[in-house]
Write an enzyme that holds these catalytic residues in place. Structure first.
Site, PDB file in Angstrom:
ATOM      1  N   GLU A  28      -1.710  -9.069   3.966  1.00  0.00           N
ATOM      2  CA  GLU A  28      -1.584  -9.486   5.366  1.00  0.00           C
ATOM      3  C   GLU A  28      -2.937  -9.553   6.074  1.00  0.00           C
ATOM      4  O   GLU A  28      -3.110 -10.321   7.022  1.00  0.00           O
ATOM      5  CB  GLU A  28      -0.632  -8.531   6.115  1.00  0.00           C
ATOM      6  CG  GLU A  28      -1.211  -7.209   6.562  1.00  0.00           C
ATOM      7  CD  GLU A  28      -1.422  -6.190   5.457  1.00  0.00           C
ATOM      8  OE1 GLU A  28      -1.976  -5.108   5.746  1.00  0.00           O
ATOM      9  OE2 GLU A  28      -1.042  -6.466   4.301  1.00  0.00           O
TER      10      GLU A  28
ATOM     11  N   CYS B 164       0.831  -1.201   0.000  1.00  0.00           N
ATOM     12  CA  CYS B 164       0.000   0.000   0.000  1.00  0.00           C
ATOM     13  C   CYS B 164       0.873   1.261   0.000  1.00  0.00           C
ATOM     14  O   CYS B 164       1.458   1.592  -1.023  1.00  0.00           O
ATOM     15  CB  CYS B 164      -0.996  -0.036   1.152  1.00  0.00           C
ATOM     16  SG  CYS B 164      -2.398   1.094   0.904  1.00  0.00           S
TER      17      CYS B 164
ATOM     18  N   HIS C  29      -3.685  -5.302   0.453  1.00  0.00           N
ATOM     19  CA  HIS C  29      -3.214  -5.658   1.797  1.00  0.00           C
ATOM     20  C   HIS C  29      -3.314  -7.165   2.000  1.00  0.00           C
ATOM     21  O   HIS C  29      -4.262  -7.659   2.629  1.00  0.00           O
ATOM     22  CB  HIS C  29      -4.034  -4.925   2.867  1.00  0.00           C
ATOM     23  CG  HIS C  29      -3.622  -3.512   3.091  1.00  0.00           C
ATOM     24  ND1 HIS C  29      -2.617  -3.160   3.957  1.00  0.00           N
ATOM     25  CD2 HIS C  29      -4.077  -2.361   2.537  1.00  0.00           C
ATOM     26  CE1 HIS C  29      -2.465  -1.838   3.950  1.00  0.00           C
ATOM     27  NE2 HIS C  29      -3.337  -1.323   3.101  1.00  0.00           N
TER      28      HIS C  29
END
Length: 232
Positions: free
Chosen positions: A211, A110, A209
């Site tokens: 994660e 990001c 994202h």
């Protein structure tokens, strides 16, 4: 048992702590790094220690966060620019340059992809809602662990090797790459043509994202798998 590679994770200042006296990072980043065999290490924003951190880490992950100050890519702030953090900009600039000078791999997520592009000589869109033709839901209002728009990967890219031709991922950003840095190539695009990933020599940057997604949607771990392959 061989030692797990040390992965240095950059951190965000906590905005309600005065004056930027606390820093931290969502634990999902560390969990994802651990899931692909790395040992996550959180790095505070101390520019004077950036070279020492880079020397001790096996790789670096530039995490998400506030906007990159537009002066770093030759622009004045425009309406729609969000919060910036000059200390974090300074730290990540020093860390990235030190890591790359040592040949250490870097993953940007990001804000991280944006920082990589800027430091390699590219520019950013400061506010996507003001960009003609940017119609995809880049700042999805649903939970970040929910799949958002699809991205299409460049054939032959490292990310295509771990994600396939296309994948539904998430999206939580209002800035994006405009001019791609000369050292980078586009590795993924959103349906509206906005750049979603770039790759370079020892470098991967993604706008989504992974994660946040990987525990509910394991295919998202492909981003971290591609990153760890840079250490081979």
């Amino acid at each position: 048992m061989p030692a797990r590679p040390l992965i240095g994770l950059t951190t965000s200042h906590i905005s309600d702590a005065a004056p930027r006296s606390h820093s931290g990072l969502a634990r999902q980043y560390a969990a994802a790094v651990e899931a692909v065999g790395g040992l996550p290490v959180l790095l505070p924003n101390l520019p004077e220690l950036a070279a020492d951190y880079a020397a001790q880490m096996d790789a670096v992950l530039l995490s998400g966060g506030v906007d990159v100050h537009p002066r770093h890519f030759g622009q004045q702030p425009r309406r729609g620019l969000g919060e910036v953090d000059e200390m974090r900009d300074a730290f990540e600039t020093a860390l990235y340059r030190a890591a790359r000078s040592l040949g250490k791999p870097v993953l940007g997520i990001c804000r991280g992809i944006q920082m990589i592009n800027v430091l390699e000589g590219g520019t950013l869109h400061q506010h996507l809602p003001d960009v003609p033709g940017a119609w995809a839901d880049h700042a999805q209002r649903v939970h970040a662990d929910t799949l958002g728009h699809e991205v299409t990967f460049t054939p032959g890219s490292r990310l295509a090797q771990t994600h396939g031709e296309r994948a539904a991922l998430n999206s939580s950003h209002h800035q994006a790459i405009d001019t791609v840095a000369p050292t980078l190539t586009v590795a993924a695009l959103a349906p509206d043509g906005i750049i979603e990933a770039v790759e370079g020599d020892g470098v991967i940057g993604v706008q989504w994202h992974p994660e946040v997604l990987f525990q509910a949607h394991p295919h998202a771990l492909g981003t971290f798998t591609a990153f760890m392959r840079l250490l081979d």
